[in-house]
Design an enzyme around this catalytic site. Structure first.
Site, PDB file in Angstrom:
ATOM      1  N   ASN A 210       0.873  -1.174   0.000  1.00 47.25           N
ATOM      2  CA  ASN A 210       0.000   0.000   0.000  1.00 47.25           C
ATOM      3  C   ASN A 210       0.915   1.231   0.000  1.00 47.25           C
ATOM      4  O   ASN A 210       2.140   1.114  -0.067  1.00 47.25           O
ATOM      5  CB  ASN A 210      -0.983  -0.025   1.176  1.00 47.25           C
ATOM      6  CG  ASN A 210      -0.301   0.012   2.528  1.00 47.25           C
ATOM      7  OD1 ASN A 210       0.866   0.399   2.650  1.00 47.25           O
ATOM      8  ND2 ASN A 210      -1.008  -0.391   3.563  1.00 47.25           N
ATOM      9  N   ARG A 211       0.323   2.411   0.075  1.00 42.54           N
ATOM     10  CA  ARG A 211       1.135   3.629  -0.064  1.00 42.54           C
ATOM     11  C   ARG A 211       2.211   3.732   1.009  1.00 42.54           C
ATOM     12  O   ARG A 211       3.374   4.024   0.718  1.00 42.54           O
ATOM     13  CB  ARG A 211       0.231   4.869  -0.010  1.00 42.54           C
ATOM     14  CG  ARG A 211      -0.583   5.074  -1.249  1.00 42.54           C
ATOM     15  CD  ARG A 211      -1.466   6.300  -1.138  1.00 42.54           C
ATOM     16  NE  ARG A 211      -2.461   6.166  -0.069  1.00 42.54           N
ATOM     17  CZ  ARG A 211      -3.572   6.884   0.013  1.00 42.54           C
ATOM     18  NH1 ARG A 211      -3.835   7.796  -0.905  1.00 42.54           N
ATOM     19  NH2 ARG A 211      -4.426   6.720   0.996  1.00 42.54           N
ATOM     20  N   GLU A 213       3.522   1.371   2.902  1.00 43.66           N
ATOM     21  CA  GLU A 213       4.527   0.310   2.792  1.00 43.66           C
ATOM     22  C   GLU A 213       5.544   0.638   1.695  1.00 43.66           C
ATOM     23  O   GLU A 213       6.739   0.385   1.846  1.00 43.66           O
ATOM     24  CB  GLU A 213       3.850  -1.039   2.512  1.00 43.66           C
ATOM     25  CG  GLU A 213       3.134  -1.608   3.738  1.00 43.66           C
ATOM     26  CD  GLU A 213       2.002  -2.576   3.416  1.00 43.66           C
ATOM     27  OE1 GLU A 213       1.435  -3.140   4.375  1.00 43.66           O
ATOM     28  OE2 GLU A 213       1.657  -2.764   2.229  1.00 43.66           O
ATOM     29  N   ASP A 278      -6.264  -7.402   1.721  1.00 40.78           N
ATOM     30  CA  ASP A 278      -6.321  -8.872   1.683  1.00 40.78           C
ATOM     31  C   ASP A 278      -7.273  -9.343   0.581  1.00 40.78           C
ATOM     32  O   ASP A 278      -6.999 -10.316  -0.117  1.00 40.78           O
ATOM     33  CB  ASP A 278      -6.817  -9.421   3.032  1.00 40.78           C
ATOM     34  CG  ASP A 278      -5.839  -9.140   4.164  1.00 40.78           C
ATOM     35  OD1 ASP A 278      -4.676  -8.794   3.881  1.00 40.78           O
ATOM     36  OD2 ASP A 278      -6.247  -9.270   5.333  1.00 40.78           O
TER      37      ASP A 278
HETATM   38  N1  LIG Z   1     -11.329   4.834   1.442  1.00 38.61           N
HETATM   39  C1  LIG Z   1     -11.473   4.064   0.360  1.00 38.61           C
HETATM   40  N2  LIG Z   1     -12.329   4.421  -0.622  1.00 38.61           N
HETATM   41  C2  LIG Z   1     -12.481   3.636  -1.689  1.00 38.61           C
HETATM   42  N3  LIG Z   1     -11.844   2.486  -1.917  1.00 38.61           N
HETATM   43  C3  LIG Z   1     -10.988   2.081  -0.986  1.00 38.61           C
HETATM   44  C4  LIG Z   1     -10.751   2.838   0.201  1.00 38.61           C
HETATM   45  N4  LIG Z   1      -9.850   2.180   0.957  1.00 38.61           N
HETATM   46  C5  LIG Z   1      -9.531   1.070   0.254  1.00 38.61           C
HETATM   47  N5  LIG Z   1     -10.211   0.996  -0.904  1.00 38.61           N
HETATM   48  C6  LIG Z   1     -10.097  -0.081  -1.915  1.00 38.61           C
HETATM   49  O1  LIG Z   1      -9.333  -1.161  -1.386  1.00 38.61           O
HETATM   50  C7  LIG Z   1      -8.053  -1.249  -2.030  1.00 38.61           C
HETATM   51  C8  LIG Z   1      -6.961  -1.618  -1.033  1.00 38.61           C
HETATM   52  O2  LIG Z   1      -6.935  -0.654  -0.014  1.00 38.61           O
HETATM   53  P1  LIG Z   1      -5.596  -0.114   0.673  1.00 38.61           P
HETATM   54  O3  LIG Z   1      -4.727   0.524  -0.347  1.00 38.61           O
HETATM   55  O4  LIG Z   1      -6.035   0.719   1.821  1.00 38.61           O
HETATM   56  O5  LIG Z   1      -4.927  -1.495   1.136  1.00 38.61           O
HETATM   57  P2  LIG Z   1      -4.245  -1.875   2.530  1.00 38.61           P
HETATM   58  O6  LIG Z   1      -3.731  -0.644   3.189  1.00 38.61           O
HETATM   59  O7  LIG Z   1      -3.296  -2.976   2.258  1.00 38.61           O
HETATM   60  O8  LIG Z   1      -5.464  -2.440   3.353  1.00 38.61           O
HETATM   61  P3  LIG Z   1      -5.386  -3.435   4.623  1.00 38.61           P
HETATM   62  O9  LIG Z   1      -3.946  -3.532   5.018  1.00 38.61           O
HETATM   63  O10 LIG Z   1      -6.253  -2.792   5.662  1.00 38.61           O
HETATM   64  O11 LIG Z   1      -5.952  -4.714   4.151  1.00 38.61           O
HETATM   65  C9  LIG Z   1      -7.863   0.118  -2.698  1.00 38.61           C
HETATM   66  O12 LIG Z   1      -6.971   0.027  -3.770  1.00 38.61           O
HETATM   67  C10 LIG Z   1      -9.298   0.427  -3.114  1.00 38.61           C
HETATM   68  O13 LIG Z   1      -9.683  -0.343  -4.228  1.00 38.61           O
HETATM   69 MG   LIG Z   2      -2.367  -4.385   3.583  1.00 36.56          MG
END
Ligand SMILES: Nc1ncnc2c1ncn2[C@@H]1O[C@H](COP(=O)(O)OP(=O)(O)OP(=O)(O)O)[C@@H](O)[C@H]1O
Ligand SMILES: [Mg+2]
Length: 325
Positions: A210-211, A213, A278
Site C-alpha cells: 500500500n502507499r 509500505e 487482503d
Molecule cells: N477509502 C477508500 N475508498 C475507496 N476504496 C478504498 C478505500 N480504501 C480502500 N479501498 C479499496 O481497497 C483497495 C486496497 O486498499 P488499501 O490501499 O487501503 O490497502 P491496505 O492498506 O493494504 O489495506 P489493509 O492492510 O487494511 O488490508 C484500494 O486500492 C481500493 O480499491
Molecule cells: Mg495491507
C-alpha cells in the site's frame, strides 16, 4: 526513462464478460503470519476498585481469522481451492483458528508451535467504544520454521498460485527461499510485503504494497511522475513482473515493464476499509490463476476492493458478487 512508460487508465467496470472465469479450478496456497482477531463486547457501569480504570463486563464475543488467514478466507470465498500454511501455538486460540479455517472451507496445513502463543489481537469494546487492544505475539521457533519451509516445498506441486502474506511477525523469515522455490517450480507468486527492505522478495511475480509500505522503502513522492519513476526502479531492481500499489481512496496503480495501469477506486459507500488489501491480493491471485490477463485481473481486484469496503467487519467478496449472473 519513466516518462517513456505508457500509461493507461482502466475504466472501473471494464472487462465485464459473458462467462465468469473459472475460479473454482484455481489452486491457491497462502503462506504467512496467521492471526486471530478477537472482539469482546460488554457494558461499563463502574470504575475498578483496584485501579482508576473502567470495568467491562463481557456480554458477547466474536472471533475472526486475521493476517494471512484472512487472505485465505477471501480466496476461499471466491471459490478457489485454498490452502493455508502458517504457525499457531498449541493453545485454545490455535484450536479456534483451526475451527474457523474448517468453517471457511480452507485446507489447513497449520503447524503448532509448543513454545509460543498464537498471535491474537484482542479488542475490548465497552459501550460501542474500543477500550483497549491486547496483543499476544511471539516469534516462531527455529525448528518449526524449518518444518514449515520443507512442507512449503512439498506442497508446491499441488498448487498453481502462491500468496505470501507478510505482517513481519516471523512466519516468513525465510521468504527469499520460498520465492525462489516457487518461481523455480513455475508458480505465480504474489507477495503482500512489510518492512523497510523488500530485497528478500526478489524474483516474485507481483508485490502489492500500500502507499505507506511503499513509502517506507522508496521514500515519499510529490508528483505522479516521481511515483512512477520510483515504482519502476523498484520493480526493475527486484525483477518483478509487476508492482501493484494499492492507494486506498485513490484506487490502484500497476507498474509493469510494458506500461502503467491506473484504476480509480470503485466504492459506492465506504464503511470499513480494514482488510481491503487482503481482498485485493486474493482476487488478483485467483484471476491470474484462472488465466486472466493482468489488466483484467487488476480491474476485477479493484472491483472486489470496492465491494469489500462497503461491508462492516473484515469481510469477504464472493464469486457471485463479482460476476453476477
Ligand atoms: N477509502 C477508500 N475508498 C475507496 N476504496 C478504498 C478505500 N480504501 C480502500 N479501498 C479499496 O481497497 C483497495 C486496497 O486498499 P488499501 O490501499 O487501503 O490497502 P491496505 O492498506 O493494504 O489495506 P489493509 O492492510 O487494511 O488490508 C484500494 O486500492 C481500493 O480499491
Ligand atoms: Mg495491507
Amino acid at each position: 526513462m519513466s516518462d517513456l512508460t505508457p500509461s493507461r487508465l482502466l475504466a472501473a467496470d471494464s472487462f465485464r464478460r459473458e462467462a465468469a472465469p473459472d475460479l473454482a479450478s484455481v489452486r491457491l496456497l497462502v503462506v504467512g503470519d496467521v492471526m486471530l482477531d478477537r472482539y469482546w463486547f460488554g457494558d461499563v457501569s463502574r470504575i475498578s476498585p483496584e485501579a482508576p480504570v473502567p470495568v467491562v463486563r463481557i456480554a458477547r464475543r466474536e472471533e475472526r481469522l486475521g493476517g494471512a488467514a484472512n487472505v485465505a478466507r477471501n480466496a476461499a470465498a471466491l471459490g478457489a481451492h485454498t490452502g493455508l500454511l502458517g504457525i499457531t501455538g498449541r493453545d485454545e486460540a490455535g484450536d479456534e483458528v483451526e475451527k474457523l479455517l474448517k468453517d471457511g472451507g480452507i485446507h489447513s496445513y497449520m503447524k503448532r508451535d509448543e513454545a509460543i502463543s498464537t498471535i491474537i489481537k484482542l479488542r475490548v469494546i465497552g459501550r460501542q467504544q474500543q477500550m483497549v487492544r491486547i496483543d499476544f505475539e511471539d516469534a516462531p521457533t527455529e525448528h518449526v520454521l524449518v518444518e514449515k519451509l520443507d512442507q512449503f516445498k512439498a506442497l508446491l506441486p499441488d498448487y498453481d498460485v502462491v500468496i505470501l502474506s507478510d505482517y513481519n511477525k516471523g512466519a516468513l523469515v525465510n521468504v527469499a527461499e520460498m520465492v525462489r522455490a516457487a518461481r523455480a517450480a513455475g508458480k505465480i507468486v504474489l507477495v503482500d510485503p512489510k518492512g523497510d527492505d523488500f530485497s528478500p522478495y526478489t524474483g516474485a511475480s507481483i508485490l502489492t504494497p500500500n502507499r505507506s509500505e511503499l513509502q517506507r522503502v522508496v521514500g515519499g513522492w510529490k508528483t505522479e511522475e516521481q511515483l512512477t519513476e520510483k515504482a519502476q526502479r523498484l520493480r526493475a531492481e527486484l525483477g518483478l513482473m509487476a508492482l501493484l500499489v494499492t492507494r486506498s481512496e485513490e484506487g490502484m496503480s500497476l507498474y509493469s515493464e510494458k506500461e502503467v495501469l491506473h484504476v480509480h477506486a470503485d466504492a459506492r459507500e465506504v464503511f470499513d476499509v480494514s482488510g481491503a488489501g487482503d481482498t485485493v491480493i486474493a482476487t488478483l491471485a485467483a484471476m491470474l490463476g484462472a488465466g486472466a490477463p493482468l489488466d483484467e485481473a487488476l480491474a476485477t481486484a479493484n472491483r472486489a476492493g470496492g465491494i469489500v469496503v462497503g461491508k462492516l467487519g473484515t469481510a469477504t467478496v464472493t464469486r457471485e458478487e463479482l460476476f453476477p449472473a
